[in-house]
Write an enzyme that holds these catalytic residues in place. Structure first.
Site, PDB file in Angstrom:
ATOM      1  CE  LYS A   1      -2.824   1.725   3.846  1.00  0.00           C
ATOM      2  NZ  LYS A   1      -4.045   1.444   4.631  1.00  0.00           N
TER       3      LYS A   1
ATOM      4  CD  GLU B   1      -6.866   2.440   3.172  1.00  0.00           C
ATOM      5  OE1 GLU B   1      -6.139   1.562   2.630  1.00  0.00           O
ATOM      6  OE2 GLU B   1      -6.863   2.658   4.386  1.00  0.00           O
TER       7      GLU B   1
ATOM      8  CD  GLU C   1      -4.179  -1.207   6.882  1.00  0.00           C
ATOM      9  OE1 GLU C   1      -3.757  -0.799   5.798  1.00  0.00           O
ATOM     10  OE2 GLU C   1      -4.871  -0.504   7.651  1.00  0.00           O
TER      11      GLU C   1
ATOM     12  CE  LYS D   1      -1.019   5.083   5.089  1.00  0.00           C
ATOM     13  NZ  LYS D   1      -2.453   5.196   5.374  1.00  0.00           N
TER      14      LYS D   1
ATOM     15  CG  ASP E   1      -4.894   5.146   2.990  1.00  0.00           C
ATOM     16  OD1 ASP E   1      -5.806   5.932   2.677  1.00  0.00           O
ATOM     17  OD2 ASP E   1      -4.743   4.692   4.144  1.00  0.00           O
TER      18      ASP E   1
END
Ligand code: MUC
Ligand code: MG
Length: 372
Positions: A166, A223, A326, A168, A197
């Site tokens: 994932k 996300e 996660e 950020k 995300d």
């Protein structure tokens, strides 16, 4: 006569991270956990953890407010009460105190840990029984540097620690973020799945532009692209794109889950014990998701081992999660305050065995890292 809750101690514990962790709203170099030690008249101690990200950057509770509100308001509601009926104590906290879901989660975890220890059962068994004993775990690449993130991803793949990543994003301009994500996806190719995300950083029109480009780059899950309260916007995005949306900050509890499902949301919900006030509340949300045909994802607020173990006990009772988990929080920290760390291997983590959470404090480490 059932055992009574005698004392509740809250400790602020500061642990450094292995590298800076860059999110849209803050960069973390340290994680602060609120550790709860709940002592009972039968001599049993229950452990709990309440943890958030970046002080007040992520949400309305900070570590200091979690500790203060437990000490001043929530602990007095519990002390002197029989400890075995977690449903009744949860209702009591909710009746007398609004919000404060992270603080309530820490206390409920300590109640379940104590009850499990008392009965000689793992928390997952108190919740009806574990359906899995190994859960997949993704890793978040958030060094803020594309080359470092790619190197880190290959290291994790080679170690068989993680094969889903994932990223950020949201702190930079959309085009720069999209270039960063696309470069990582291209480098990893089919060896790994890549998700992003945005942590609420975009408005809806920016999200439409960004998500289109991310979908074209092969990203497989988006996300929380827009602010938490914009449920209608999130539903529009879910209906507009093929790449699925993951609701995180937008979905705290079963009520939010119901609103999104009833409004026509599709995709997945990030479950977090901290958002839902504990394990019982997060399982209610999971059941709403299942009834609405919405996928499950085991989320974290980057808890240490106690909060991560508590979450694993809840996730283990659910069917296989469509998007995995996660639960890597302990791996982001340089050290731990427990005697036996969680066992991460083969792209996942083992559900701890043993009564309660199956976790014991290392008193020396705790004394070292506790805020003086
Ligand atoms: C979030 O918003 O999902 C989970 C992993 C991570 O790096 O940050 C968290 C919070
Ligand atoms: Mg998130």
């Amino acid at each position: 006569m059932s055992s009574l809750i005698e004392a509740i101690e809250t400790l602020l514990v500061d642990l450094p991270t292995i590298r800076p962790h860059k999110l849209s709203m803050t960069t973390m170099a340290c994680q602060t956990m609120v550790i709860v030690r709940m002592r009972h008249s039968d001599g049993i101690e229950g452990l709990g953890e309440g943890t958030t990200i970046g002080g007040l950057a992520y949400g309305p509770e900070s570590p200091e407010s979690i500790k203060r509100n437990i000490d001043s308001y929530l602990a007095p509601l519990l002390i002197g009460q029989p400890s075995g009926n977690v449903n009744a104590l949860r209702a009591r906290m909710n009746r007398h105190a609004r919000g404060n879901s992270i603080a309530k989660s820490a206390l409920e975890t300590a109640l379940l840990d104590a009850q499990g220890k008392r009965l000689g059962l793992p928390v997952a068994e108190l919740l009806g029984g574990a359906r899995h004993d190994h859960l997949s775990v993704l890793w978040t690449l958030a060094s803020g540097d594309t080359t470092k993130d790619i190197d880190e991803a290959f290291q994790r793949l080679d170690d068989r620690r993680h094969c889903d990543f994932k990223l950020k994003i949201g702190a930079n301009a959309v085009d720069a973020d999209v270039r960063h994500v696309a470069a990582i996806k291209e480098a990893l190719g089919d060896r790994a799945s890549v998700r992003v995300d945005v942590n609420q950083a975009w408005d809806e029109s920016t999200a439409v532009r960004g998500i289109q480009a991310l979908q074209d780059a092969g990203i497989e899950l988006i996300e929380q692209a827009i602010p938490a309260r914009e449920h209608a916007g999130l539903i529009r995005l879910a209906n507009r794109f093929n790449v699925p949306m993951l609701a995180d900050e937008a979905v705290q509890d079963a009520r939010d889950g119901f609103d999104l499902a009833a409004g026509g949301f599709s995709g997945a919900f990030a479950l977090k014990i901290a958002k839902s006030g504990g394990l019982l509340g997060v399982l209610e949300l999971a059941h709403v998701a299942q009834a609405g045909g919405i996928g499950l994802y085991g989320g974290t607020l980057l808890e240490g081992t106690i909060g991560t173990a508590a979450s694993l006990h809840a996730w283990a009772t659910l069917p296989e999660m469509a998007w995995g988990t996660e639960m890597f929080g302990p791996l982001l920290l340089k050290d731990d305050i427990v005697t036996e760390p969680l066992r991460y291997h083969d792209f996942g983590v083992d559900l701890p065995r043993g009564a309660g959470l199956g976790i014991a404090l290392d008193e020396d480490k705790l004394a070292h890292y506790v805020r003086k």
